[in-house]
Design a protein around this motif. Structure first.
Motif, PDB file in Angstrom:
ATOM      1  N   MET A 112      -2.184  -2.172  -3.681  1.00 61.74           N
ATOM      2  CA  MET A 112      -2.017  -2.883  -4.942  1.00 61.74           C
ATOM      3  C   MET A 112      -1.761  -4.321  -4.574  1.00 61.74           C
ATOM      4  SD  MET A 112       1.248  -0.403  -6.343  1.00 61.74           S
ATOM      5  CE  MET A 112       2.414  -0.697  -5.125  1.00 61.74           C
ATOM      6  N   ASN A 113      -2.405  -5.176  -5.042  1.00 60.86           N
ATOM      7  CA  ASN A 113      -2.775  -6.372  -4.745  1.00 60.86           C
ATOM      8  C   ASN A 113      -2.137  -7.462  -6.074  1.00 60.86           C
ATOM      9  OD1 ASN A 113      -3.647  -5.928  -2.300  1.00 60.86           O
ATOM     10  ND2 ASN A 113      -5.701  -5.850  -3.072  1.00 60.86           N
ATOM     11  N   SER A 114      -1.933  -8.562  -5.817  1.00 57.87           N
ATOM     12  CA  SER A 114      -1.702  -9.415  -7.015  1.00 57.87           C
ATOM     13  C   SER A 114      -0.345  -8.922  -7.735  1.00 57.87           C
ATOM     14  CB  SER A 114      -2.789  -9.834  -7.527  1.00 57.87           C
ATOM     15  OG  SER A 114      -3.839 -10.486  -6.959  1.00 57.87           O
ATOM     16  N   LEU A 115       0.505  -8.450  -7.110  1.00 61.67           N
ATOM     17  CA  LEU A 115       1.729  -7.719  -7.889  1.00 61.67           C
ATOM     18  C   LEU A 115       2.340  -8.647  -8.633  1.00 61.67           C
ATOM     19  CD1 LEU A 115       2.709  -5.609  -4.906  1.00 61.67           C
ATOM     20  CD2 LEU A 115       2.236  -4.639  -7.248  1.00 61.67           C
ATOM     21  N   ARG A 159       0.780  -1.028  -0.053  1.00 61.62           N
ATOM     22  CA  ARG A 159       0.191   0.069   0.200  1.00 61.62           C
ATOM     23  C   ARG A 159       0.630   1.151  -0.084  1.00 61.62           C
ATOM     24  NH1 ARG A 159      -4.320   2.378   4.196  1.00 61.62           N
ATOM     25  NH2 ARG A 159      -2.516   2.909   5.545  1.00 61.62           N
ATOM     26  N   LEU A 160       0.712   1.762  -1.023  1.00 59.76           N
ATOM     27  CA  LEU A 160       1.388   3.332  -1.217  1.00 59.76           C
ATOM     28  C   LEU A 160       0.620   4.591  -0.372  1.00 59.76           C
ATOM     29  CD1 LEU A 160       2.985   2.967  -4.824  1.00 59.76           C
ATOM     30  CD2 LEU A 160       3.704   1.939  -2.761  1.00 59.76           C
ATOM     31  N   VAL A 209      -3.990  -2.460 -14.567  1.00 55.47           N
ATOM     32  CA  VAL A 209      -4.259  -2.648 -13.149  1.00 55.47           C
ATOM     33  C   VAL A 209      -5.299  -2.636 -12.726  1.00 55.47           C
ATOM     34  CG1 VAL A 209      -1.781  -1.134 -12.801  1.00 55.47           C
ATOM     35  CG2 VAL A 209      -4.151  -0.016 -12.466  1.00 55.47           C
ATOM     36  N   ARG A 210      -6.468  -2.493 -13.375  1.00 55.61           N
ATOM     37  CA  ARG A 210      -7.814  -2.759 -13.108  1.00 55.61           C
ATOM     38  C   ARG A 210      -7.833  -3.990 -12.426  1.00 55.61           C
ATOM     39  NH1 ARG A 210      -9.639  -0.821 -17.401  1.00 55.61           N
ATOM     40  NH2 ARG A 210      -9.889   1.416 -16.525  1.00 55.61           N
ATOM     41  N   GLY A 211      -8.564  -3.842 -11.291  1.00 56.34           N
ATOM     42  CA  GLY A 211      -9.038  -5.112 -10.701  1.00 56.34           C
ATOM     43  C   GLY A 211      -8.125  -5.685  -9.826  1.00 56.34           C
ATOM     44  N   ARG A 212      -6.861  -5.091  -9.828  1.00 53.02           N
ATOM     45  CA  ARG A 212      -5.702  -5.598  -8.727  1.00 53.02           C
ATOM     46  C   ARG A 212      -5.391  -4.315  -7.951  1.00 53.02           C
ATOM     47  NH1 ARG A 212      -0.763  -6.510 -10.458  1.00 53.02           N
ATOM     48  NH2 ARG A 212      -1.082  -5.200 -12.545  1.00 53.02           N
ATOM     49  N   PHE A 213      -5.582  -3.116  -8.268  1.00 53.39           N
ATOM     50  CA  PHE A 213      -5.189  -1.739  -7.546  1.00 53.39           C
ATOM     51  C   PHE A 213      -6.407  -0.997  -7.217  1.00 53.39           C
ATOM     52  CE2 PHE A 213      -0.560  -1.096  -9.478  1.00 53.39           C
ATOM     53  CZ  PHE A 213      -0.156  -2.348  -9.199  1.00 53.39           C
TER      54      PHE A 213
END
Length: 123
Positions: free
Chosen positions: A83-86, A19-20, A64-68
């Motif tokens: 930010m997930n599923s990097l 997480r930024l 990044v749609r759906g992951r961020f």
């Protein structure tokens, strides 16, 4: 004038999360739309996500749609990028930027920039 400071970057394995945060100081933060951008070595800076002044509308790059997820807390003068599923291809320096108007996906339409935070995703 708005000053922006990013934090939360680091090294993470593929599939992990970070997480930024983008902390703002200066003029009324709620008057600014905020975007996240990233720049990988040898590549141009690219749009990642953006959020309107009220936080009620967001925009994402297809990659990044759906992951961020971008969000903001105007009471704390902070915008977040969860930010997930990097993936390794997410590796870049991430920048937040602000503009006193509606959101934009265009780099040069933002007036204020932070110094960036490095995100490295290992495979």
């Amino acid at each position: 004038q708005v000053q922006l400071v990013e934090s939360g970057g680091g090294l993470v394995q593929a599939g992990g999360s970070l997480r930024l945060s983008c902390a703002a100081s200066g003029r009324t933060f709620s008057a600014y739309a905020v975007g996240w951008f990233r720049q990988a070595p040898g590549k141009e800076r690219e749009f990642v996500a953006a959020i309107r002044r009220t936080g009620r509308n967001t925009a994402y790059a297809n990659s990044v749609r759906g992951r961020f997820t971008i969000s903001r807390d105007n009471a704390k003068n902070t915008v977040y990028l969860q930010m997930n599923s990097l993936k390794p291809e997410d590796t870049a320096v991430y920048y937040c930027a602000a503009r006193p108007s509606d959101v934009s996906l265009v780099v040069h339409e933002y007036d204020y920039w932070g110094q960036g935070t490095q995100v490295t995703v290992s495979s």
